[in-house]
Design an enzyme around this catalytic site. Sequence first.
Site, PDB file in Angstrom:
ATOM      1  N   ASP A   1       4.700  12.655  -4.556  1.00 21.62           N
ATOM      2  CA  ASP A   1       4.757  13.583  -5.683  1.00 21.62           C
ATOM      3  C   ASP A   1       5.864  14.617  -5.508  1.00 21.62           C
ATOM      4  O   ASP A   1       6.579  14.958  -6.450  1.00 21.62           O
ATOM      5  CB  ASP A   1       3.408  14.271  -5.879  1.00 21.62           C
ATOM      6  CG  ASP A   1       2.884  14.926  -4.601  1.00 21.62           C
ATOM      7  OD1 ASP A   1       3.428  14.668  -3.499  1.00 21.62           O
ATOM      8  OD2 ASP A   1       1.911  15.702  -4.697  1.00 21.62           O
TER       9      ASP A   1
ATOM     10  N   ASP B   1      -9.663  10.097  -9.609  1.00 20.17           N
ATOM     11  CA  ASP B   1     -10.841  10.961  -9.552  1.00 20.17           C
ATOM     12  C   ASP B   1     -10.665  12.247 -10.362  1.00 20.17           C
ATOM     13  O   ASP B   1     -11.379  13.222 -10.152  1.00 20.17           O
ATOM     14  CB  ASP B   1     -11.178  11.302  -8.096  1.00 20.17           C
ATOM     15  CG  ASP B   1     -10.008  11.923  -7.351  1.00 20.17           C
ATOM     16  OD1 ASP B   1      -8.942  12.126  -7.962  1.00 20.17           O
ATOM     17  OD2 ASP B   1     -10.162  12.201  -6.141  1.00 20.17           O
TER      18      ASP B   1
ATOM     19  N   SER C   1       0.820  -1.211   0.000  1.00 20.47           N
ATOM     20  CA  SER C   1       0.000   0.000   0.000  1.00 20.47           C
ATOM     21  C   SER C   1       0.855   1.263   0.000  1.00 20.47           C
ATOM     22  O   SER C   1       0.322   2.376   0.039  1.00 20.47           O
ATOM     23  CB  SER C   1      -0.920   0.001   1.232  1.00 20.47           C
ATOM     24  OG  SER C   1      -0.153  -0.051   2.427  1.00 20.47           O
ATOM     25  N   SER C   2       2.166   1.121  -0.044  1.00 26.52           N
ATOM     26  CA  SER C   2       3.065   2.273  -0.052  1.00 26.52           C
ATOM     27  C   SER C   2       2.808   3.151  -1.269  1.00 26.52           C
ATOM     28  O   SER C   2       2.662   2.663  -2.393  1.00 26.52           O
ATOM     29  CB  SER C   2       4.526   1.816  -0.061  1.00 26.52           C
ATOM     30  OG  SER C   2       5.400   2.909  -0.308  1.00 26.52           O
TER      31      SER C   2
END
Length: 345
Positions: A234, A142, A119-120
């Site tokens: 990011d 989304d 899940s990293s």
Amino acid sequence: MTTGKVIFIFIAVASSRFFIVFSLRLLSGDHYCDLTRLPSPQALRSDQFTVLINGYSESRIPILQTVTGVYSSSPSVAAVVVLWGNPTTPAKTLVELSHNLSISSPGDAPISVIRQPSSSLNARFLPRPWISTRAVLICDDDIEVDPKSIQFAFEIWRSRSNNPEQLVGLFARSHELDLTSRTWIYTVHPNRYSILLTKFMLMKTEYLYEYSCEGGESMAQARSIVDEMGNCEDILMNFVAANKTDMGPVLVGAKRVRDWGDARNEGVRRRGRGLRAAGEEVAVGLSSRKKGHRRRRGDCIKEFHRVLGKMPLTYSYGKMVDSIGEQGLCEKGGKLVFCDQQTVF
């Protein structure tokens, strides 16, 4: 499952348009950095790009049908892959999701769902041997962008040089040094930007390897910070790109972008990576989120600076546009103002 095992589940479905093979793959992380398993950069095609969508919440599956369909319909997209990071989602759900996304898609680019090895958030930047393009689009599940803007962003990425290295995207933020506290902060600056968000980030495929496999102990520590914070992957990718280019990223203007996860959407509420039930209280946008969000992001910048030993983030100014209906922004006198005429810069 023990480390090193690979599980493949294939479902073959005949379509009136084409034959689709869906795959749900659970992979160990042992071999991602093995260059012998990765295609050479020279073998990657430059006329198309691969879309890597970060997926986590089952409540966003209906939105994924819209988002993946738009990307699959683009002639510049080679493949659309949903990287599923929620380890609790049943395998059956993901197989059905892959099947449904593909048969409902109006486009020709294949769509698949791949369960992440963990899940990293670092896993969204793992190098993948099946990527056949020089560019990848890292995006969220989304964010819906109009087709012309997707194509324009890719054309801008391709136009940078024979080997484009700057990040290209639609959502910009900035780092800044707070002179009072003498520490780095994360903010939105009216005149400049230095960080692109992974809501929509086009970049060269080699950056996946550089993020995940290079940089030695310092990058390993930086990736650990991402895991500890549950955030900031990011920002770290922006560090990687800026360190390579000594340049800031490139912001592109889009004709239409819909953020389905934004709480200002009618009837939509956010719950972490998923959606809230109607009526639940939420924060809206960066400007109105709790101060803790910006503080944590600023802490990431500070920690990345510390462990990497330098501050490579560089400011960019203005954005590229392709329509006379959208006024461009130009740097004049150290500030952003509307250009006198449409200029791509």
